[in-house]
Enzyme design. Structure first.
Site, PDB file in Angstrom:
ATOM      1  NE  ARG A  58      -3.529  10.926   2.618  1.00 43.22           N
ATOM      2  CZ  ARG A  58      -4.559  10.341   2.021  1.00 43.22           C
ATOM      3  NH1 ARG A  58      -5.760  10.435   2.519  1.00 43.22           N
ATOM      4  NH2 ARG A  58      -4.388   9.652   0.926  1.00 43.22           N
ATOM      5  CB  THR A 117       3.104   2.950  -0.659  1.00 45.16           C
ATOM      6  OG1 THR A 117       2.922   3.602  -1.908  1.00 45.16           O
ATOM      7  CG2 THR A 117       3.528   3.962   0.399  1.00 45.16           C
ATOM      8  CE  LYS A 125       3.397   7.788   0.326  1.00 47.86           C
ATOM      9  NZ  LYS A 125       3.219   8.916  -0.618  1.00 47.86           N
ATOM     10  CG  ASP A 149       6.021  10.598  -1.989  1.00 47.05           C
ATOM     11  OD1 ASP A 149       6.395  11.777  -1.822  1.00 47.05           O
ATOM     12  OD2 ASP A 149       4.890  10.281  -2.417  1.00 47.05           O
ATOM     13  CD  GLU A 179       6.031  10.732  -5.660  1.00 51.03           C
ATOM     14  OE1 GLU A 179       6.450   9.560  -5.814  1.00 51.03           O
ATOM     15  OE2 GLU A 179       4.828  11.006  -5.645  1.00 51.03           O
ATOM     16  CG  ASP A 184       2.655  13.580  -6.175  1.00 49.36           C
ATOM     17  OD1 ASP A 184       1.740  13.964  -6.932  1.00 49.36           O
ATOM     18  OD2 ASP A 184       2.455  12.727  -5.285  1.00 49.36           O
ATOM     19  CE  LYS A 198      -0.016  10.923  -6.990  1.00 47.90           C
ATOM     20  NZ  LYS A 198       0.216  11.236  -5.567  1.00 47.90           N
ATOM     21  CG  ASP A 246       2.565   5.728  -6.692  1.00 43.36           C
ATOM     22  OD1 ASP A 246       2.506   4.728  -5.965  1.00 43.36           O
ATOM     23  OD2 ASP A 246       2.426   6.895  -6.270  1.00 43.36           O
ATOM     24  CG  ASP A 279       0.617   1.338  -3.870  1.00 43.50           C
ATOM     25  OD1 ASP A 279       0.486   2.462  -4.401  1.00 43.50           O
ATOM     26  OD2 ASP A 279       1.036   1.188  -2.713  1.00 43.50           O
TER      27      ASP A 279
HETATM   28 MG   LIG Z   1       3.627  11.423  -3.925  1.00 49.40          MG
END
Ligand SMILES: [Mg+2]
Length: 381
Positions: free
Chosen positions: A24, A161, A188, A216, A244, A269, A293, A346, A348
């Site tokens: 996204r 990131t 990413k 990731d 990841e 994840d 998370k 993670d 941020d």
């Molecule tokens: Mg992730």
């Protein structure tokens, strides 16, 4: 003193830089804020981020879950009966982890405020961590008023990131983040398998060992692509800490296939929301680390159990977040303060906000999250 009301507030806050992953492109944080209020008028806050592309959680659904199903079960209960209240939240509805996490965190925030202690202390963290004084001193030098009183607090390291993009832009962004004090960069990838190795090389060359680099892929590669790219990283000797979620969340066989054929550790994840998912990853030896998370697992208690379960089976741990604001991030950082993870977490997401939609809460100083030394999360509307 019983729980008197539960309110919800929608907020949308713009980002200073677009956040781009293989799943996204986001230009704002959109969350449902949950407020649990006791009869003395004290409030605790929690946050349910809207993440259509990752969890499917959305503000309308979270609002309905809180207002129609979870909230009514808590009205009139003793806010200090925290574990029992959180168990009611966990059982109130199937799924809806973001909504459950928001209420669970709000209950914890309220309980901590009633005791007059910061949330990390309620979870078992020390009052002030050792690194605080230097971070506060740096922040005071920056002129933002920290260094004493409300500037003091628990310090938790975080990565930052680098949104998916062209190799040259990623290299430039990496240098900027290192200059700002971040020492762990999360790149990413997974948007374009053909160009990913060049992107990773550009970031590693740009930081030149001044920061750790982790990747990731957000499910963006096939198992075959993942093996080719990750082994390419190894052959070039690029210092990548871990990769990841290289492949689709539901493809645990694919994840295990990749993990068994590369040297660089693999983190799950999107493949792990709750305890049953983690058990399955452990059973299949599908990953080396897990990213926990709150908006995936539904609350601080489950998150803590996930961390303990992972550690007990030799998996590395990290706590992350969705794109969310200072309430969700404050809760995630408080969890890490109390239960340190094996790799830098993670945390941020709130750094991406151009300005906070709320009063108080955490701040980012020199690549760390500094939690306020005030009761609960230290946040008000
Ligand atoms: Mg992730």
């Amino acid at each position: 003193m019983p729980i008197a009301a539960i309110r919800t507030h929608r907020f949308s806050a713009p980002l200073h830089t677009p956040f781009v992953t293989s799943l996204r492109r986001a230009t704002s944080v959109d969350s449902l804020l949950v407020e649990v209020i006791d009869s003395d008028g004290r409030s605790g806050f929690g946050e349910a981020p809207q993440v259509w592309a990752v969890t499917g959680a959305n503000m309308a659904g979270s609002q309905a879950a809180v207002e129609e199903m979870i909230g009514p079960r808590l009205i009139g209960r003793d806010p200090d009966d925290l574990n029992a209240n959180c168990a009611i939240v966990a059982k109130a509805v199937v799924g809806n982890e973001a909504a459950k996490a928001a209420v669970d965190v709000a209950l914890h925030d309220l309980a901590a405020r009633r005791l007059g202690i910061p949330l990390p202390r309620l979870l078992g963290a020390p009052a002030i961590t050792a690194a605080t004084s230097s971070a506060a001193a740096n922040s005071a030098a920056d002129g933002d008023g920290a260094g004493a009183g409300p500037g003091r607090g628990v310090v938790v390291a975080t990565d930052v990131t680098l949104a998916a993009g062209a190799a040259e832009a990623l290299g430039a962004a990496a240098k900027e983040r290192v200059a700002e004090g971040f020492r762990v960069l999360k790149v990413k990838v997974g948007t374009d398998a053909e160009g990913d190795l060049a992107r990773i090389r550009a970031v590693c060359d740009a930081v030149g060992g001044a920061a750790k680099v982790r990747l990731d892929a957000n499910q963006g590669w096939t198992p075959r692509e993942a093996i080719r790219i990750i082994n390419g990283i190894s052959e070039e000797g690029l210092p990548v800490e871990f990769v990841e979620q290289p492949v689709a969340a539901k493809d645990l066989d694919g994840l295990a296939h990749v993990s068994q054929r590369v040297d660089i550790p693999i983190m799950a994840d999107e493949s792990v929301f709750g305890l049953r998912d983690l058990v399955e990853v452990i059973r299949r030896r599908a990953a080396d680390l897990v990213n926990v998370k709150l908006a995936k697992c539904g609350g601080l208690g489950v998150a803590r159990t996930l961390l303990v379960l992972a550690e007990s089976h030799g998996l590395g741990t990290c706590v992350g977040s969705m794109m969310e604001g200072p309430v969700g991030l404050g809760a995630a950082a408080s969890l890490v303060a109390a239960y340190p993870t094996s790799v830098v977490s993670d945390l941020d997401a709130a750094w991406w906000l151009s300005e906070s939609p709320l009063q108080g809460g955490l701040r980012y100083i020199n690549g760390t999250v500094v939690l306020p030394d005030t009761p609960g999360l230290g946040i008000d509307l």
